[in-house]
Design a protein around this motif. Structure first.
Motif, PDB file in Angstrom:
ATOM      1  N   THR A  33       0.591  -1.279  -0.018  1.00 17.04           N
ATOM      2  CA  THR A  33       0.147  -0.165  -0.136  1.00 17.04           C
ATOM      3  C   THR A  33       0.826   1.592  -0.063  1.00 17.04           C
ATOM      4  O   THR A  33       0.492   2.168  -0.501  1.00 17.04           O
ATOM      5  CB  THR A  33      -0.798   0.347   1.004  1.00 17.04           C
ATOM      6  OG1 THR A  33      -2.058  -0.810   1.304  1.00 17.04           O
ATOM      7  CG2 THR A  33      -1.574   1.519   1.234  1.00 17.04           C
ATOM      8  N   LYS A  46      -6.116   4.586  -8.310  1.00 18.77           N
ATOM      9  CA  LYS A  46      -5.728   4.107  -7.218  1.00 18.77           C
ATOM     10  C   LYS A  46      -7.663   3.581  -6.245  1.00 18.77           C
ATOM     11  O   LYS A  46      -8.145   2.493  -5.679  1.00 18.77           O
ATOM     12  CB  LYS A  46      -5.602   4.979  -5.990  1.00 18.77           C
ATOM     13  CG  LYS A  46      -5.205   4.773  -4.478  1.00 18.77           C
ATOM     14  CD  LYS A  46      -4.767   3.477  -4.101  1.00 18.77           C
ATOM     15  CE  LYS A  46      -4.899   2.338  -2.682  1.00 18.77           C
ATOM     16  NZ  LYS A  46      -6.170   2.351  -2.281  1.00 18.77           N
ATOM     17  N   SER A  47      -8.337   4.483  -6.757  1.00 20.21           N
ATOM     18  CA  SER A  47      -9.716   4.643  -6.552  1.00 20.21           C
ATOM     19  C   SER A  47     -10.880   3.600  -7.600  1.00 20.21           C
ATOM     20  O   SER A  47     -11.707   3.227  -6.875  1.00 20.21           O
ATOM     21  CB  SER A  47     -10.241   6.248  -6.716  1.00 20.21           C
ATOM     22  OG  SER A  47     -10.627   6.865  -7.771  1.00 20.21           O
ATOM     23  N   ASP A  50      -9.895   0.430  -5.622  1.00 15.31           N
ATOM     24  CA  ASP A  50     -10.485  -0.096  -4.433  1.00 15.31           C
ATOM     25  C   ASP A  50     -11.784  -0.616  -5.346  1.00 15.31           C
ATOM     26  O   ASP A  50     -12.408  -1.335  -4.227  1.00 15.31           O
ATOM     27  CB  ASP A  50     -10.130   1.144  -3.535  1.00 15.31           C
ATOM     28  CG  ASP A  50      -8.635   1.650  -3.331  1.00 15.31           C
ATOM     29  OD1 ASP A  50      -7.999   1.114  -3.593  1.00 15.31           O
ATOM     30  OD2 ASP A  50      -8.811   2.436  -2.838  1.00 15.31           O
ATOM     31  N   ALA A 285     -10.814   6.608  -1.935  1.00 21.13           N
ATOM     32  CA  ALA A 285      -9.139   5.835  -1.649  1.00 21.13           C
ATOM     33  C   ALA A 285      -8.502   5.948  -0.032  1.00 21.13           C
ATOM     34  O   ALA A 285      -7.488   4.966   0.289  1.00 21.13           O
ATOM     35  CB  ALA A 285      -8.379   6.489  -2.780  1.00 21.13           C
ATOM     36  N   ASP A 288      -9.166   2.699   2.190  1.00 27.80           N
ATOM     37  CA  ASP A 288      -7.529   1.611   2.291  1.00 27.80           C
ATOM     38  C   ASP A 288      -6.658   2.454   2.841  1.00 27.80           C
ATOM     39  O   ASP A 288      -6.203   1.223   3.335  1.00 27.80           O
ATOM     40  CB  ASP A 288      -7.842   1.597   0.866  1.00 27.80           C
ATOM     41  CG  ASP A 288      -6.909   0.496   0.488  1.00 27.80           C
ATOM     42  OD1 ASP A 288      -7.621  -1.188   1.184  1.00 27.80           O
ATOM     43  OD2 ASP A 288      -5.353   0.627   0.120  1.00 27.80           O
TER      44      ASP A 288
END
Length: 541
Positions: A33, A46-47, A50, A285, A288
């Protein structure tokens, strides 16, 4: 396996194996991560990943995770059987589950757009959200086969643990982290700083999704090799679905699956509401990033507590052993309190420097994401004790052969989570969605204790509550001292990585020492036992 056919290990021995393996896996997961944060920050790559990983991750955590329903059902059944009885049983269950989740994989590939729209309908309201949606659809199609592998991993996980094999199942999840780290590293080397530009968002999403799939395949291969070597079944089709042993597994697995699934549905509910936030992409994002900072210590400590205790719970289900069972439940809850409450206090007090030390570099720093992630981290930290305490109590019900009660409570929780999300999102934003889950988990713990009190003809709840309240007060004191130390120290230090690390070490160390001193005054057997074990290891090392 039967008690006579497998080697004996103490609870401490099992806990040590699981702790070391899980620590390695969790540390590599954290590095994964950190690498993703440095490469993509809170951008669309990234979003979208996720969002796309919600359903595959749902299967992997729900079915393939340690202490999941497949793991619990297999341990509960196979621990009472010989290896010769276990192998065909494992193959039969694998045949049935494999067929079901092959169909699930096909459905996810075909219906990926529909799934993403159901998960995050708010994305279609903005141009940025539409970009995230398109990348998420592609990512879900790539990761769809993880549904099948998750089922196989969960079955193998339980079979290996029932055979007293703990190391490989606990450490194998790091393979997914390694494949993602390698993929992100290769992409960063290929495109350099341009990795955060919009034109590379789709490529970034594909790299993340492909890395997750490849790592899951490798995890299954490693586990299947160990399973086959131990004589616990091969990749063979068996259709003896009417076997009473198979039915006994599904008698536990079915309710446990739905009960655990209800919790994952709460995660999906949070995502649904988060998609309507003005900053939906960065917020999704950030969940996470913050959640991993909680799950790293939580995952290690939960495995140390739950993995050794669950077989013990299973052996104490006869009414004549209920007094000892109650003592073990108390032990599980107090160990949870000793581990989780001080962590909560310290994380709440030191959330900002924790986020800065772990994540603040590369694209993460460019996105100025630390403040949002820190606020969500505080909300997660508040609920650490009830999160793990709920899992301890659920395992007691599973050991008693009662998966229906946790399931009913989980159904109620879906409704409650939606209500709390609706109430808290407007005044509190993204952290409010996490606090809604904390409220739901608190209700779960209270409801499970109430039903367990009736089932076991009374629990000494008042006696248990005093040490838990004492540990809670000690954690508040510990967090306050850490916060005061942080404010004092930061007058003399800057905001660089080394400065933030020094602040974190000093403030966290002072706060932790304060809690240890306080906890020792409570004279709890669990605290003394924990301290003695730690002290006994120093001379040997």
């Amino acid at each position: 396996m039967s008690e006579s056919s497998k080697p004996k290990r103490s609870l401490a021995g099992i806990a040590g194996i699981v702790a070391i393996a899980t620590l390695i896996s969790k540390v590599v997961g954290l590095l994964r991560t950190v690498a993703i944060g440095a490469a993509f920050g809170t951008t669309a790559a990234k979003s979208s990943y996720d969002i796309a990983s919600i359903i595959p991750g749902f299967f992997l955590i729900l079915l393939g995770g340690i202490n999941g329903p497949f793991h619990s059902a297999m341990v509960s059944s196979l621990s009472k059987r010989t290896k010769e009885e276990a192998a065909p049983l494992v193959e039969t269950v694998s045949t049935l589950i494999g067929g079901i989740f092959f169909l699930a994989t096909v459905f996810l590939v075909i219906a990926a757009p529909l799934c993403i729209d159901l998960l995050a309908p708010g994305l279609q309201q903005t141009v940025q959200g539409a970009e995230v949606r398109a990348i998420a659809i592609q990512g879900l199609r790539i990761m769809a086969p993880m549904a099948w592998f998750a089922g196989m991993i969960g079955i193998g996980f339980g079979a290996l643990n029932a055979a007293d094999l703990y190391w490989l199942p606990s450490v194998s999840p790091l393979l997914s982290s390694l494949t993602i780290i390698i993929g992100v590293g290769l992409l960063a080397l290929a495109v350099g700083d341009q990795i955060v530009t919009p034109q590379y968002a789709l490529i970034g999403g594909v790299v993340l999704s492909s890395g997750a799939l490849l790592g899951t395949v490798l995890q299954w291969l490693a586990q299947f090799w160990a399973q086959r070597k131990a004589g616990l079944g091969r990749l063979r089709l068996r259709f003896n679905f009417r076997d009473p042993a198979v039915r006994s597994i599904f008698a536990v697995m079915g309710p446990a699956l739905f009960s655990s699934g209800m919790f994952q549905i709460n995660v999906i509910t949070d995502l649904f509401f988060a998609s309507f936030l003005p900053n939906s992409g960065p917020a999704i994002a950030s969940f996470d990033y913050a959640n991993l900072l909680i799950q790293t210590p939580l995952g290690i400590l939960s495995n140390v507590i739950l993995v050794p205790l669950f077989p013990v719970f299973s052996r104490l289900t006869d009414p004549e052993h209920w007094d000892e069972l109650k003592a073990r439940i108390r032990q599980g809850l107090l160990l949870t309190a000793i581990a989780m409450l001080p962590l909560s206090g310290l994380i709440i007090a030191l959330a900002k420097p924790i986020v800065q030390v772990v994540y603040e570099r590369g694209a993460f720093r460019l996105n100025n994401a630390s403040q949002l992630v820190a606020s969500i981290l505080v909300a997660y930290a508040i609920g650490m004790f009830v999160y793990l305490g709920r899992d301890v109590l659920v395992r007691v019900f599973y050991a008693l052969g009662d998966g229906e009660t946790p399931f009913r409570i989980s159904v109620v929780n879906i409704f409650l989570n939606g209500v709390f999300d609706f109430i808290l999102i407007k005044p509190l934003g993204a952290p409010g969605l996490v606090l809604a889950t904390v409220c739901v988990n608190t209700f779960s713990v209270l409801a499970l204790l109430w039903f367990l009190n009736k089932k076991l003809n009374g629990l000494p709840l008042r006696e248990w509550s005093f040490p838990i309240f004492g540990l809670t007060f000690g954690s508040v004191v510990s967090g306050s001292i850490a916060w005061a130390t942080l404010n004092f120290v930061q007058q003399f230090l800057g905001q660089g990585f080394i400065d933030n690390l020094i602040k974190l070490v000093l403030a966290g160390g002072v706060g932790l020492i304060a809690f240890i001193v306080f906890a020792m005054q409570l004279k709890l057997p669990e605290v003394d036992m924990f301290a003695d074990r730690i002290l006994q290891r120093f001379p040997r090392r």
